[in-house]
Design a protein around this motif. Structure first.
Motif, PDB file in Angstrom:
ATOM      1  N   HIS A  66     -16.615  10.428 -33.138  1.00  0.00           N
ATOM      2  CA  HIS A  66     -15.196  10.474 -33.484  1.00  0.00           C
ATOM      3  C   HIS A  66     -14.908   9.794 -34.817  1.00  0.00           C
ATOM      4  O   HIS A  66     -14.047  10.218 -35.574  1.00  0.00           O
ATOM      5  N   ASP A  67     -15.637   8.686 -35.102  1.00  0.00           N
ATOM      6  CA  ASP A  67     -15.390   7.931 -36.324  1.00  0.00           C
ATOM      7  C   ASP A  67     -16.653   7.159 -36.665  1.00  0.00           C
ATOM      8  O   ASP A  67     -17.689   7.289 -35.998  1.00  0.00           O
ATOM      9  N   PHE A  68     -16.583   6.331 -37.697  1.00  0.00           N
ATOM     10  CA  PHE A  68     -17.768   5.586 -38.128  1.00  0.00           C
ATOM     11  C   PHE A  68     -18.160   4.511 -37.131  1.00  0.00           C
ATOM     12  O   PHE A  68     -19.342   4.162 -37.028  1.00  0.00           O
ATOM     13  N   GLY A  69     -17.189   3.969 -36.407  1.00  0.00           N
ATOM     14  CA  GLY A  69     -17.536   2.984 -35.394  1.00  0.00           C
ATOM     15  C   GLY A  69     -18.412   3.586 -34.314  1.00  0.00           C
ATOM     16  O   GLY A  69     -19.405   2.981 -33.888  1.00  0.00           O
ATOM     17  N   GLN A  70     -18.065   4.784 -33.854  1.00  0.00           N
ATOM     18  CA  GLN A  70     -18.881   5.436 -32.835  1.00  0.00           C
ATOM     19  C   GLN A  70     -20.227   5.883 -33.401  1.00  0.00           C
ATOM     20  O   GLN A  70     -21.243   5.841 -32.709  1.00  0.00           O
ATOM     21  N   LEU A  71     -20.250   6.297 -34.662  1.00  0.00           N
ATOM     22  CA  LEU A  71     -21.522   6.665 -35.292  1.00  0.00           C
ATOM     23  C   LEU A  71     -22.456   5.464 -35.362  1.00  0.00           C
ATOM     24  O   LEU A  71     -23.647   5.563 -35.037  1.00  0.00           O
ATOM     25  N   THR A  74     -10.374  -4.540 -23.284  1.00  0.00           N
ATOM     26  CA  THR A  74     -10.060  -4.712 -24.701  1.00  0.00           C
ATOM     27  C   THR A  74     -11.158  -5.515 -25.368  1.00  0.00           C
ATOM     28  O   THR A  74     -11.835  -6.340 -24.725  1.00  0.00           O
ATOM     29  N   VAL A  75     -11.334  -5.259 -26.641  1.00  0.00           N
ATOM     30  CA  VAL A  75     -12.281  -6.016 -27.466  1.00  0.00           C
ATOM     31  C   VAL A  75     -11.586  -6.297 -28.788  1.00  0.00           C
ATOM     32  O   VAL A  75     -11.221  -5.370 -29.515  1.00  0.00           O
ATOM     33  N   ARG A  76     -11.387  -7.610 -29.098  1.00  0.00           N
ATOM     34  CA  ARG A  76     -10.703  -7.985 -30.333  1.00  0.00           C
ATOM     35  C   ARG A  76     -11.508  -9.052 -31.057  1.00  0.00           C
ATOM     36  O   ARG A  76     -11.955 -10.021 -30.433  1.00  0.00           O
ATOM     37  N   PRO A  77     -11.714  -8.889 -32.351  1.00  0.00           N
ATOM     38  CA  PRO A  77     -12.404  -9.952 -33.100  1.00  0.00           C
ATOM     39  C   PRO A  77     -11.502 -11.165 -33.235  1.00  0.00           C
ATOM     40  O   PRO A  77     -10.275 -11.046 -33.366  1.00  0.00           O
ATOM     41  N   LEU A  78     -12.092 -12.352 -33.191  1.00  0.00           N
ATOM     42  CA  LEU A  78     -11.324 -13.581 -33.380  1.00  0.00           C
ATOM     43  C   LEU A  78     -11.116 -13.837 -34.863  1.00  0.00           C
ATOM     44  O   LEU A  78     -12.023 -13.608 -35.677  1.00  0.00           O
ATOM     45  N   SER A 100     -16.553   4.489 -23.917  1.00  0.00           N
ATOM     46  CA  SER A 100     -17.236   4.742 -25.191  1.00  0.00           C
ATOM     47  C   SER A 100     -16.661   3.870 -26.298  1.00  0.00           C
ATOM     48  O   SER A 100     -17.400   3.369 -27.157  1.00  0.00           O
ATOM     49  N   GLY A 101     -15.330   3.667 -26.285  1.00  0.00           N
ATOM     50  CA  GLY A 101     -14.725   2.794 -27.280  1.00  0.00           C
ATOM     51  C   GLY A 101     -15.162   1.355 -27.123  1.00  0.00           C
ATOM     52  O   GLY A 101     -15.397   0.641 -28.103  1.00  0.00           O
ATOM     53  N   ALA A 102     -15.268   0.889 -25.863  1.00  0.00           N
ATOM     54  CA  ALA A 102     -15.743  -0.478 -25.623  1.00  0.00           C
ATOM     55  C   ALA A 102     -17.181  -0.643 -26.091  1.00  0.00           C
ATOM     56  O   ALA A 102     -17.540  -1.664 -26.696  1.00  0.00           O
ATOM     57  N   LEU A 103     -18.024   0.371 -25.827  1.00  0.00           N
ATOM     58  CA  LEU A 103     -19.416   0.298 -26.270  1.00  0.00           C
ATOM     59  C   LEU A 103     -19.505   0.215 -27.790  1.00  0.00           C
ATOM     60  O   LEU A 103     -20.278  -0.585 -28.328  1.00  0.00           O
ATOM     61  N   ALA A 104     -18.711   1.037 -28.471  1.00  0.00           N
ATOM     62  CA  ALA A 104     -18.750   1.024 -29.933  1.00  0.00           C
ATOM     63  C   ALA A 104     -18.322  -0.329 -30.482  1.00  0.00           C
ATOM     64  O   ALA A 104     -18.966  -0.885 -31.389  1.00  0.00           O
TER      65      ALA A 104
END
Length: 761
Positions: free
Chosen positions: A40-45, A749-753, A687-691
């Protein structure tokens, strides 16, 4: 996001985002598993590129040098290119070129600060396989190399021998009863001596002792290996005359083309049946060996190459049975020059996944492999063929593989280029050499001049055409009813001669024999006596001997004296005595003959059965139509549709178009994701969480995750992701002050600190 400058990138996704479309296309072409389905995007790639299965596929395409450089990077950890260059035993230019390829493959990426990072799954994917040094990663607080060497110099011989054994055995040892806190002067055992000098470090509560990478490097003189890794294994060679190599190979090439033409021409009128499993029967393959006067392995190669070249396929015959017959492409192929025909066959063989060398052997269940069996394939064989021929093409003209040692050295060199390929590599290389010799690509264990042009991507047809003999347009007919062809006959002449005469022997000069049966075959095909005589006079450079003239005239005189019709069938002849003798012949009782007039018999046997039986009894009948005219019966020449197999160029064009569309889709999806407003409360898909988690693993970043436990209670955890395996996240949990496992499907959810946020909530 991506900086795009010399400072590097925060994540692998940022680096990929900064690449041009051409560089992305090269990545996706080299690692085709990344585009199925399209990311879908570069994160998933980036996430997909870090999956262990994808990493393993990429490692399978690396040479020993590339694997060794990647292993050195794993040992060095997050470091600079200069550091990697210093610990690998290879030329600096080769290391730099290799690092560039590893970056292009997405196995190494450029982090901020000018450092290089290897994907976290590379170490596990490499294991202890080819290219692995067996050393563990260096410690995060590794001392200077001079300090480690000083500690090694202080060891007793027993402790040094133990340390060398641990390093060569994988870098791990059990602690046993050794004390973990002891001063060097108080050490009582070699293990305690090593522990006291921090040459072995305790892990897992002290039950496991580990030799860090800096210790292994010091033992090996500062390098991951003791031998250079950029030296290609040499081939064992012998001298051969170049002209002799080319002539031998060209002779084999011409013979292979002739055998394909002979076999398919025969199968056009006498097609073998297709087995229920889809292959060619053992009996039919043995019949092909008799027809071609070759061994079974050679006949299997001829059949398989003809099929992959699109000249042989299956279709239903007149009775509805599925048979193997030539395709429409065979007729146009026969009309081409011999050199061009050879090129069609050889290119098809190079690209084919078929394994003709296994025909006749048995599988694991004890079942014999049949030619043309659908399961007789291997995805690794095309690469083995191209790699083997490429290695032979590196030899200078006049150099050939030495007897006895040449083939093992060739296997070793092919293994250097693809060390992670299957254990059957030795068989693949040996099969390639044998099949290439049969096809005429090599001769006398050396690649031919036109074979070298083929490997280099040039046109080999002109070079081969100069080596092939010119076709002859005449024969020498002798008094013993034989005709000698002093060279290869033109295709049209060969087909006509094989209709009038039988092939008695093949070789440099083919011998044909005239018999009553062969002349009758020409008459069955519609030839008249005058046409046969004119043909023989036009092709013979010697006078037509009288015995051959008598043979033709006698066969014509008896041909058609009996006429067969439908009654179920009837027989009519002007010679009443001939019919009377046939009725009373004991061997003819099964034909159901009954005389209804002095010159007419009827039979209860169908015409298609009656004709061959009468010929076995020495009668030469012809078929009479309903209007009393003579009908010529000849075996129908069957043809199948040419299989619509895509050639290498077509597949390459389709692949390039597919890659280009995926690059466009990734960029569009990335722009859409960047324009979407951030919402920390929106749950992530698995899939988004994995990426997101893989990005955190590669960047070694601390993230805040939303997690739902087994009781359905939601909470937020500050974690340092370590690895992702089997749908589970292994991470250091700041709240629990321990390493925990989290199910990915429960992470919402996954968020950078932020950089200025505290490490723990």
């Amino acid at each position: 996001m991506a900086t795009g400058d010399d400072a590097g990138f925060r994540t692998l996704a940022d680096q990929l985002r900064s690449w041009s479309d051409e560089r992305l296309a090269r990545l996706l072409t080299a690692r085709p598993d990344l585009i199925t389905p399209a990311p879908h995007d570069f994160g998933q790639l980036a996430s997909r590129a870090a999956v262990r299965a994808s990493i393993s596929r990429a490692l399978d395409t690396l040479t020993r040098l590339e694997l060794s450089v990647l292993d050195a990077h794993v040992v060095a950890g997050q470091t600079t290119a200069d550091d990697v260059r210093s610990i690998i035993l290879a030329q600096p230019a080769a290391v730099d070129a290799t690092l560039g390829r590893l970056i292009d493959l997405g196995l190494v990426w450029e982090a901020r600060g000018g450092e290089l990072r290897v994907l976290s799954g590379v170490s596990d994917a490499m294991g202890g396989g080819p290219g692995s040094s067996g050393l563990r990663a260096r410690s995060a607080d590794a001392p200077a190399p001079g300090d480690v060497e000083k500690r090694l110099a202080e060891l007793s011989p027993q402790a040094r021998a133990m340390l060398e054994h641990v390093v060569e055995s994988g870098g791990e040892a059990t602690g046993g009863s050794a004390r973990l806190t002891v001063l060097p002067e108080d050490a009582r055992t070699p293990a305690e001596e090593l522990i006291s000098r921090r040459l072995l470090l305790p892990r897992a509560g002290g039950d496991l002792l580990v030799a860090p990478g800096e210790v292994g490097l010091a033992l090996r003189g500062g390098h991951t290996t003791t031998e250079p890794v950029d030296v290609l294994p040499p081939l064992a060679t012998a001298e051969r005359p170049t002209t002799l190599i080319d002539r031998t190979a060209a002779g084999a090439a011409f013979e292979f083309v002739r055998q394909v033409e002979l076999l398919l021409d025969h199968w056009g009128s006498h097609p073998p049946a297709v087995l229920r499993s889809g292959g060619l029967g053992v009996r039919d393959l043995k019949a092909a060996t008799t027809l071609l006067a070759v061994e079974e392995a050679r006949a299997a190669l001829v059949v398989e190459v003809a099929a992959v070249a699109g000249l042989l396929s299956s279709r239903a015959d007149a009775e509805g049975a599925t048979v193997w017959v030539p395709t429409d492409a065979f007729d146009s192929w026969v009309a081409e020059p011999p050199a061009q025909r050879w090129l069609t066959l050889t290119r098809a063989w190079l690209e084919s996944r078929r394994l003709p060398a296994l025909v006749g052997s048995r599988d694991a269940a004890g079942k014999t492999w049949n030619a043309l069996a659908p399961e007789l394939t291997s995805a690794a064989i095309p690469e083995a063929r191209s790699g083997t021929l490429a290695a032979l093409a590196t030899l200078a003209p006049g150099q050939a593989l030495a007897a006895g040692t040449g083939l093992p050295s060739l296997v070793e060199q092919v293994a250097w280029h693809r060390p992670r390929r299957p254990r059957s590599r030795t068989d693949h290389v040996a099969w390639t050499v044998s099949e290439a010799a049969a096809l005429g690509v090599i001769g006398l264990d050396a690649i031919s001049s036109y074979g070298r042009a083929l490997v280099d991507g040039e046109d080999p047809v002109p070079l081969l055409a100069d080596l092939l003999p010119d076709p002859v347009d005449h024969v020498l007919i002798q008094a013993d009813l034989t005709a000698v062809a002093p060279g290869p006959l033109a295709s049209g002449l060969a087909g006509q001669l094989q209709l009038v005469a039988d092939v008695e022997s093949r070789g440099g000069a083919t011998v044909y024999r005239f018999t009553a049966g062969s002349v009758r075959r020409a008459l069955d095909a519609g030839w008249s006596a005058a046409e046969i005589h004119r043909f023989l006079e036009s092709v013979s450079r010697t006078p037509i001997p009288q015995p051959l003239t008598y043979l033709v005239d006698d066969t014509v005189r008896t041909f058609g004296t009996v006429r067969v019709g439908h009654a179920e069938a009837f027989l009519r002849a002007d010679d009443e005595s001939a019919l009377s003798a046939l009725v009373h012949l004991p061997q003819a009782h099964s034909l159901g003959l009954r005389q209804i007039a002095p010159t007419v018999l009827v039979s209860s046997v169908p015409v298609d059965v009656l004709l061959p039986r009468l010929r076995e009894l020495g009668v030469a009948p012809v078929v009479e139509g309903v209007d009393g005219t003579v009908q010529i019966l000849r075996p129908d020449v069957l043809r199948a549709r040419t299989p619509r197999e895509r050639g290498a160029s077509v597949r390459s064009a389709h692949g390039a178009a597919r890659v280009a569309s995926v690059v466009t889709a990734i960029r569009a999806g990335d722009r859409a994701a960047a324009a979407r407003p951030a919402s920390p409360t929106t749950p992530l898909s698995p899939s988004g969480a994995l990426a997101a988690l893989r990005e955190a693993v590669e960047a070694r970043a601390t993230v805040l995750v939303g997690y739902v436990d087994n009781q359905g209670v939601s909470s937020e955890r500050v974690v340092d992701p370590r690895s992702l395996e089997g749908g589970s996240l292994i991470a250091y949990d700041h709240r629990a002050d321990d390493v925990r496992s989290f199910a990915v499907h429960r992470i919402t959810t996954v968020r950078p600190l932020p950089d200025d946020s505290p490490a723990a909530p």
